[in-house]
Design a protein around this motif. Sequence first.
Motif, PDB file in Angstrom:
ATOM      1  N   ILE A   9       4.703  12.535  -7.658  1.00 21.95           N
ATOM      2  CA  ILE A   9       5.508  11.341  -7.429  1.00 21.95           C
ATOM      3  C   ILE A   9       5.515  10.497  -8.696  1.00 21.95           C
ATOM      4  O   ILE A   9       4.482  10.067  -9.186  1.00 21.95           O
ATOM      5  CB  ILE A   9       4.958  10.524  -6.255  1.00 21.95           C
ATOM      6  N   LYS A  10       6.707  10.260  -9.248  1.00 28.64           N
ATOM      7  CA  LYS A  10       6.850   9.422 -10.430  1.00 28.64           C
ATOM      8  C   LYS A  10       7.065   7.967 -10.045  1.00 28.64           C
ATOM      9  O   LYS A  10       6.567   7.056 -10.711  1.00 28.64           O
ATOM     10  CB  LYS A  10       8.012   9.913 -11.278  1.00 28.64           C
ATOM     11  N   ASP A  11       7.817   7.731  -8.955  1.00 30.00           N
ATOM     12  CA  ASP A  11       8.149   6.367  -8.584  1.00 30.00           C
ATOM     13  C   ASP A  11       8.480   6.313  -7.106  1.00 30.00           C
ATOM     14  O   ASP A  11       9.029   7.274  -6.549  1.00 30.00           O
ATOM     15  CB  ASP A  11       9.338   5.876  -9.408  1.00 30.00           C
ATOM     16  N   SER A  12       8.137   5.214  -6.455  1.00 30.66           N
ATOM     17  CA  SER A  12       8.479   4.961  -5.054  1.00 30.66           C
ATOM     18  C   SER A  12       9.025   3.549  -4.941  1.00 30.66           C
ATOM     19  O   SER A  12       8.424   2.602  -5.463  1.00 30.66           O
ATOM     20  CB  SER A  12       7.256   5.112  -4.148  1.00 30.66           C
ATOM     21  N   LYS A  13      10.153   3.410  -4.267  1.00 29.00           N
ATOM     22  CA  LYS A  13      10.770   2.102  -4.088  1.00 29.00           C
ATOM     23  C   LYS A  13      11.080   1.870  -2.619  1.00 29.00           C
ATOM     24  O   LYS A  13      11.530   2.783  -1.929  1.00 29.00           O
ATOM     25  CB  LYS A  13      12.054   1.991  -4.918  1.00 29.00           C
ATOM     26  N   ALA A  14      10.854   0.648  -2.167  1.00 26.76           N
ATOM     27  CA  ALA A  14      11.145   0.289  -0.782  1.00 26.76           C
ATOM     28  C   ALA A  14      11.348  -1.213  -0.696  1.00 26.76           C
ATOM     29  O   ALA A  14      10.707  -1.987  -1.424  1.00 26.76           O
ATOM     30  CB  ALA A  14      10.021   0.722   0.152  1.00 26.76           C
ATOM     31  N   THR A  31       0.817  -1.208   0.000  1.00 29.84           N
ATOM     32  CA  THR A  31       0.000   0.000   0.000  1.00 29.84           C
ATOM     33  C   THR A  31       0.850   1.255   0.000  1.00 29.84           C
ATOM     34  O   THR A  31       0.502   2.258  -0.626  1.00 29.84           O
ATOM     35  CB  THR A  31      -0.926   0.001   1.226  1.00 29.84           C
ATOM     36  N   LEU A  32       1.966   1.216   0.716  1.00 30.80           N
ATOM     37  CA  LEU A  32       2.802   2.403   0.842  1.00 30.80           C
ATOM     38  C   LEU A  32       3.839   2.543  -0.262  1.00 30.80           C
ATOM     39  O   LEU A  32       4.491   3.581  -0.358  1.00 30.80           O
ATOM     40  CB  LEU A  32       3.510   2.373   2.200  1.00 30.80           C
ATOM     41  N   LYS A  33       4.023   1.533  -1.080  1.00 33.60           N
ATOM     42  CA  LYS A  33       5.052   1.597  -2.109  1.00 33.60           C
ATOM     43  C   LYS A  33       4.653   2.428  -3.315  1.00 33.60           C
ATOM     44  O   LYS A  33       5.499   2.986  -3.996  1.00 33.60           O
ATOM     45  CB  LYS A  33       5.427   0.184  -2.571  1.00 33.60           C
ATOM     46  N   PHE A  34       3.378   2.502  -3.578  1.00 37.80           N
ATOM     47  CA  PHE A  34       2.923   3.217  -4.752  1.00 37.80           C
ATOM     48  C   PHE A  34       2.612   4.669  -4.397  1.00 37.80           C
ATOM     49  O   PHE A  34       1.899   4.954  -3.442  1.00 37.80           O
ATOM     50  CB  PHE A  34       1.684   2.547  -5.345  1.00 37.80           C
ATOM     51  N   GLY A  35       3.143   5.574  -5.202  1.00 41.13           N
ATOM     52  CA  GLY A  35       2.993   6.998  -4.907  1.00 41.13           C
ATOM     53  C   GLY A  35       1.557   7.457  -4.886  1.00 41.13           C
ATOM     54  O   GLY A  35       1.166   8.265  -4.046  1.00 41.13           O
ATOM     55  N   SER A  36       0.726   6.953  -5.783  1.00 39.45           N
ATOM     56  CA  SER A  36      -0.655   7.395  -5.831  1.00 39.45           C
ATOM     57  C   SER A  36      -1.411   6.974  -4.582  1.00 39.45           C
ATOM     58  O   SER A  36      -2.222   7.736  -4.034  1.00 39.45           O
ATOM     59  CB  SER A  36      -1.350   6.818  -7.070  1.00 39.45           C
ATOM     60  N   GLU A  37      -1.140   5.763  -4.092  1.00 44.59           N
ATOM     61  CA  GLU A  37      -1.789   5.288  -2.871  1.00 44.59           C
ATOM     62  C   GLU A  37      -1.296   6.074  -1.670  1.00 44.59           C
ATOM     63  O   GLU A  37      -2.067   6.394  -0.767  1.00 44.59           O
ATOM     64  CB  GLU A  37      -1.520   3.798  -2.682  1.00 44.59           C
ATOM     65  N   LEU A  38      -0.019   6.389  -1.639  1.00 43.82           N
ATOM     66  CA  LEU A  38       0.517   7.177  -0.537  1.00 43.82           C
ATOM     67  C   LEU A  38      -0.098   8.560  -0.529  1.00 43.82           C
ATOM     68  O   LEU A  38      -0.408   9.107   0.529  1.00 43.82           O
ATOM     69  CB  LEU A  38       2.039   7.262  -0.654  1.00 43.82           C
ATOM     70  N   ASP A  57      12.473   5.362  -1.159  1.00 43.45           N
ATOM     71  CA  ASP A  57      13.228   6.230  -2.053  1.00 43.45           C
ATOM     72  C   ASP A  57      12.304   6.628  -3.199  1.00 43.45           C
ATOM     73  O   ASP A  57      11.765   5.763  -3.903  1.00 43.45           O
ATOM     74  CB  ASP A  57      14.459   5.499  -2.594  1.00 43.45           C
ATOM     75  N   ARG A  58      12.158   7.938  -3.395  1.00 43.03           N
ATOM     76  CA  ARG A  58      11.152   8.419  -4.343  1.00 43.03           C
ATOM     77  C   ARG A  58      11.786   9.274  -5.433  1.00 43.03           C
ATOM     78  O   ARG A  58      12.809   9.924  -5.235  1.00 43.03           O
ATOM     79  CB  ARG A  58      10.086   9.227  -3.611  1.00 43.03           C
TER      80      ARG A  58
END
Length: 207
Positions: free
Chosen positions: A68-73, A41-48, A101-102
């Motif tokens: 947010i273009k990309d989120s990585k964890a 749930t927290l990895k995707f920028g739109s959901e965050l 890391d975004r």
Amino acid sequence: MKNSFIILAIALFFSFTTASAQSQTSTGKHDFRITYSDATTLKFGSELADILGTNLASAVTGGNGFKIKDSKAIGMLGLRYTYQFSDRFKAGLDAGYLKMDRTLVEKDKSENPAVYKSNQHVIVVMPTVEFSYIKTSFINFYGSASAGGMLIATPDQPKEKIKGGTDMSFAFQVNPLGLRIGKQFGGFAELGFGHKGIATVGISYQF
């Protein structure tokens, strides 16, 4: 000889019963767990962004107009403690930490918008309850539910023109399918949905 055999059999029976009862209660009422969750749930920028309520990037960057273009964890690491109040019911506290890391892209009409790197720290703390459907001395099939708060912090990063900030939000996790295998030491796996993700695995120590 026959009487001696009967006496020995009775003695062995009571010894086995006592040992079995002790093995079932020796694990104690305290359960301490180290957890790892996928944090989908927290990895995707739109959901965050939905979690924070409005345009997360604008709030984080001081209104500079980033998305947010990309989120990585890697995933969320956590600790959980529960106390057994009855044979089937436990309650305690569940906590987790996640670093993301975004990649942020500036919102403008140019063909080559500015791109910045940023990191974010997420801390989740939730009271939790657990109910056992089927429980033996070695296997525990259970479900759990948690609700609490989440802190999202973005450090100041002046070299990348990212203004830091913090935000508090509601957090929850519902895992209707959980399985723990082992006695005092054991492993477990859970499936559900919430701010910690879909799947959670880890190790458990009961005392």
